[in-house]
Design a protein around this motif. Structure first.
Motif, PDB file in Angstrom:
ATOM      1  N   VAL A 106       0.024  -1.182   2.154  1.00 24.88           N
ATOM      2  CA  VAL A 106      -1.102  -2.019   2.570  1.00 24.88           C
ATOM      3  C   VAL A 106      -1.429  -1.635   4.011  1.00 24.88           C
ATOM      4  O   VAL A 106      -0.854  -2.167   4.950  1.00 24.88           O
ATOM      5  CB  VAL A 106      -0.753  -3.519   2.458  1.00 24.88           C
ATOM      6  CG1 VAL A 106      -1.895  -4.383   2.930  1.00 24.88           C
ATOM      7  CG2 VAL A 106      -0.363  -3.862   1.029  1.00 24.88           C
ATOM      8  N   TYR A 107      -2.341  -0.664   4.173  1.00 23.44           N
ATOM      9  CA  TYR A 107      -2.595  -0.153   5.516  1.00 23.44           C
ATOM     10  C   TYR A 107      -4.073  -0.091   5.882  1.00 23.44           C
ATOM     11  O   TYR A 107      -4.397   0.031   7.044  1.00 23.44           O
ATOM     12  CB  TYR A 107      -1.954   1.219   5.721  1.00 23.44           C
ATOM     13  CG  TYR A 107      -2.220   2.193   4.602  1.00 23.44           C
ATOM     14  CD1 TYR A 107      -3.385   2.932   4.551  1.00 23.44           C
ATOM     15  CD2 TYR A 107      -1.290   2.345   3.584  1.00 23.44           C
ATOM     16  CE1 TYR A 107      -3.633   3.820   3.527  1.00 23.44           C
ATOM     17  CE2 TYR A 107      -1.521   3.234   2.549  1.00 23.44           C
ATOM     18  CZ  TYR A 107      -2.690   3.969   2.529  1.00 23.44           C
ATOM     19  OH  TYR A 107      -2.929   4.836   1.501  1.00 23.44           O
ATOM     20  N   ASN A 108      -4.984  -0.151   4.899  1.00 31.02           N
ATOM     21  CA  ASN A 108      -6.400  -0.289   5.240  1.00 31.02           C
ATOM     22  C   ASN A 108      -7.132  -0.943   4.069  1.00 31.02           C
ATOM     23  O   ASN A 108      -6.615  -0.996   2.954  1.00 31.02           O
ATOM     24  CB  ASN A 108      -7.046   1.035   5.677  1.00 31.02           C
ATOM     25  CG  ASN A 108      -7.219   2.038   4.565  1.00 31.02           C
ATOM     26  OD1 ASN A 108      -7.548   1.703   3.434  1.00 31.02           O
ATOM     27  ND2 ASN A 108      -7.018   3.302   4.881  1.00 31.02           N
ATOM     28  N   GLU A 109      -8.316  -1.457   4.349  1.00 26.41           N
ATOM     29  CA  GLU A 109      -9.039  -2.242   3.355  1.00 26.41           C
ATOM     30  C   GLU A 109      -9.348  -1.446   2.087  1.00 26.41           C
ATOM     31  O   GLU A 109      -9.216  -1.949   0.985  1.00 26.41           O
ATOM     32  CB  GLU A 109     -10.342  -2.804   3.950  1.00 26.41           C
ATOM     33  CG  GLU A 109     -10.139  -3.919   4.952  1.00 26.41           C
ATOM     34  CD  GLU A 109      -9.900  -3.438   6.382  1.00 26.41           C
ATOM     35  OE1 GLU A 109      -9.630  -2.239   6.598  1.00 26.41           O
ATOM     36  OE2 GLU A 109      -9.960  -4.285   7.303  1.00 26.41           O
ATOM     37  N   GLU A 110      -9.751  -0.203   2.227  1.00 23.81           N
ATOM     38  CA  GLU A 110     -10.071   0.621   1.059  1.00 23.81           C
ATOM     39  C   GLU A 110      -8.834   0.862   0.195  1.00 23.81           C
ATOM     40  O   GLU A 110      -8.895   0.814  -1.029  1.00 23.81           O
ATOM     41  CB  GLU A 110     -10.655   1.960   1.508  1.00 23.81           C
ATOM     42  CG  GLU A 110     -11.065   2.840   0.350  1.00 23.81           C
ATOM     43  CD  GLU A 110     -11.610   4.182   0.802  1.00 23.81           C
ATOM     44  OE1 GLU A 110     -11.549   5.116  -0.012  1.00 23.81           O
ATOM     45  OE2 GLU A 110     -12.088   4.299   1.937  1.00 23.81           O
ATOM     46  N   ALA A 111      -7.701   1.118   0.829  1.00 17.13           N
ATOM     47  CA  ALA A 111      -6.467   1.376   0.089  1.00 17.13           C
ATOM     48  C   ALA A 111      -6.014   0.144  -0.691  1.00 17.13           C
ATOM     49  O   ALA A 111      -5.460   0.274  -1.783  1.00 17.13           O
ATOM     50  CB  ALA A 111      -5.367   1.835   1.047  1.00 17.13           C
ATOM     51  N   VAL A 112      -6.238  -1.043  -0.152  1.00 21.91           N
ATOM     52  CA  VAL A 112      -5.833  -2.281  -0.824  1.00 21.91           C
ATOM     53  C   VAL A 112      -6.454  -2.368  -2.216  1.00 21.91           C
ATOM     54  O   VAL A 112      -5.766  -2.642  -3.199  1.00 21.91           O
ATOM     55  CB  VAL A 112      -6.213  -3.514   0.023  1.00 21.91           C
ATOM     56  CG1 VAL A 112      -6.149  -4.788  -0.791  1.00 21.91           C
ATOM     57  CG2 VAL A 112      -5.314  -3.618   1.238  1.00 21.91           C
ATOM     58  N   GLY A 113      -7.746  -2.144  -2.314  1.00 25.42           N
ATOM     59  CA  GLY A 113      -8.419  -2.225  -3.607  1.00 25.42           C
ATOM     60  C   GLY A 113      -7.885  -1.207  -4.592  1.00 25.42           C
ATOM     61  O   GLY A 113      -7.637  -1.523  -5.760  1.00 25.42           O
ATOM     62  N   LYS A 114      -7.699   0.024  -4.149  1.00 25.27           N
ATOM     63  CA  LYS A 114      -7.189   1.080  -5.032  1.00 25.27           C
ATOM     64  C   LYS A 114      -5.755   0.790  -5.474  1.00 25.27           C
ATOM     65  O   LYS A 114      -5.393   1.023  -6.628  1.00 25.27           O
ATOM     66  CB  LYS A 114      -7.280   2.433  -4.345  1.00 25.27           C
ATOM     67  CG  LYS A 114      -8.710   2.913  -4.180  1.00 25.27           C
ATOM     68  CD  LYS A 114      -8.761   4.260  -3.494  1.00 25.27           C
ATOM     69  CE  LYS A 114     -10.190   4.737  -3.363  1.00 25.27           C
ATOM     70  NZ  LYS A 114     -10.269   6.048  -2.729  1.00 25.27           N
ATOM     71  N   LEU A 115      -4.935   0.294  -4.558  1.00 26.60           N
ATOM     72  CA  LEU A 115      -3.557  -0.071  -4.911  1.00 26.60           C
ATOM     73  C   LEU A 115      -3.546  -1.150  -5.988  1.00 26.60           C
ATOM     74  O   LEU A 115      -2.865  -1.020  -7.012  1.00 26.60           O
ATOM     75  CB  LEU A 115      -2.803  -0.558  -3.672  1.00 26.60           C
ATOM     76  CG  LEU A 115      -1.436  -1.205  -3.930  1.00 26.60           C
ATOM     77  CD1 LEU A 115      -0.455  -0.196  -4.500  1.00 26.60           C
ATOM     78  CD2 LEU A 115      -0.897  -1.835  -2.657  1.00 26.60           C
ATOM     79  N   LEU A 116      -4.297  -2.214  -5.778  1.00 24.76           N
ATOM     80  CA  LEU A 116      -4.302  -3.322  -6.741  1.00 24.76           C
ATOM     81  C   LEU A 116      -4.914  -2.909  -8.076  1.00 24.76           C
ATOM     82  O   LEU A 116      -4.410  -3.304  -9.134  1.00 24.76           O
ATOM     83  CB  LEU A 116      -5.011  -4.533  -6.148  1.00 24.76           C
ATOM     84  CG  LEU A 116      -4.271  -5.181  -4.963  1.00 24.76           C
ATOM     85  CD1 LEU A 116      -5.150  -6.222  -4.299  1.00 24.76           C
ATOM     86  CD2 LEU A 116      -2.942  -5.772  -5.385  1.00 24.76           C
ATOM     87  N   ASP A 117      -5.949  -2.083  -8.064  1.00 24.72           N
ATOM     88  CA  ASP A 117      -6.515  -1.577  -9.320  1.00 24.72           C
ATOM     89  C   ASP A 117      -5.481  -0.766 -10.093  1.00 24.72           C
ATOM     90  O   ASP A 117      -5.370  -0.871 -11.312  1.00 24.72           O
ATOM     91  CB  ASP A 117      -7.747  -0.703  -9.045  1.00 24.72           C
ATOM     92  CG  ASP A 117      -8.947  -1.509  -8.564  1.00 24.72           C
ATOM     93  OD1 ASP A 117      -8.938  -2.753  -8.694  1.00 24.72           O
ATOM     94  OD2 ASP A 117      -9.896  -0.875  -8.056  1.00 24.72           O
TER      95      ASP A 117
END
Length: 168
Positions: free
Chosen positions: A83-94
């Motif tokens: 969890v290090y940037n906003e864009e990565a959060v969405g891709k991680l959770l998807d």
């Protein structure tokens, strides 16, 4: 550690590049250990098989399919420093949701450990996890962490799938 403590099948992932290469070297170097030391006690290992190391680019269907093809079911998803940037959060959770949809169980446990980097990134993670039905998020208390490794900026969250409520 999970493989050395008896997990039947462990898949370790990262994006392609130097980190993935280092991960492969570390697995090759460490899976032959005869014991693991935890809290000052030596534990016997029951290595069922060496962990698989695979490329997993979040949100990339081909990578997710390769991981899914390697496992029968998913008991745990452990995410460290993801969890290090906003864009990565969405891709991680998807990606987590796709893994759960294909091979997750009702009892699959999800642990996300990260360093608190910014208020906006943390808020985005919490918001999107709740919106994705991965809640209620439970933040582990600092007191439950090992004293040598705990730090106020290290957050550990337990997530779980919330079953959908069906309309009558």
């Amino acid at each position: 550690a999970c493989a050395l403590l008896g997990a039947a099948h462990v898949v370790l992932t990262d994006m392609d590049g130097p980190v993935l290469s280092l991960l492969k070297k570390n697995v090759a170097r460490n899976v032959s250990m005869a014991h693991v030391s935890m809290n000052g006690s030596a534990l016997n290992c029951r290595l069922a098989r060496a962990p698989d190391v695979m490329e997993l680019r979040w949100g990339e269907c081909e990578d997710i399919a390769r991981v899914i093809d390697r496992v029968d079911c998913i008991d745990y998803i452990l995410a460290a420093d993801c969890v290090y940037n906003e864009e990565a959060v969405g891709k991680l959770l998807d990606t987590i949701l796709l893994l759960l949809e294909e091979k997750g169980k009702r009892t699959t446990k999800i642990l996300v450990c990260n360093e608190y980097r910014s208020e906006t990134v943390q808020a985005e993670f919490l918001r999107r996890a709740a919106a994705a039905g991965l809640g209620p998020l439970k933040k582990e208390k600092e007191g439950s962490m090992h004293p040598e490794y705990k730090h106020e900026l290290i957050h550990i969250y337990k997530l779980k799938r919330i079953p959908c409520k069906r309309s009558p």
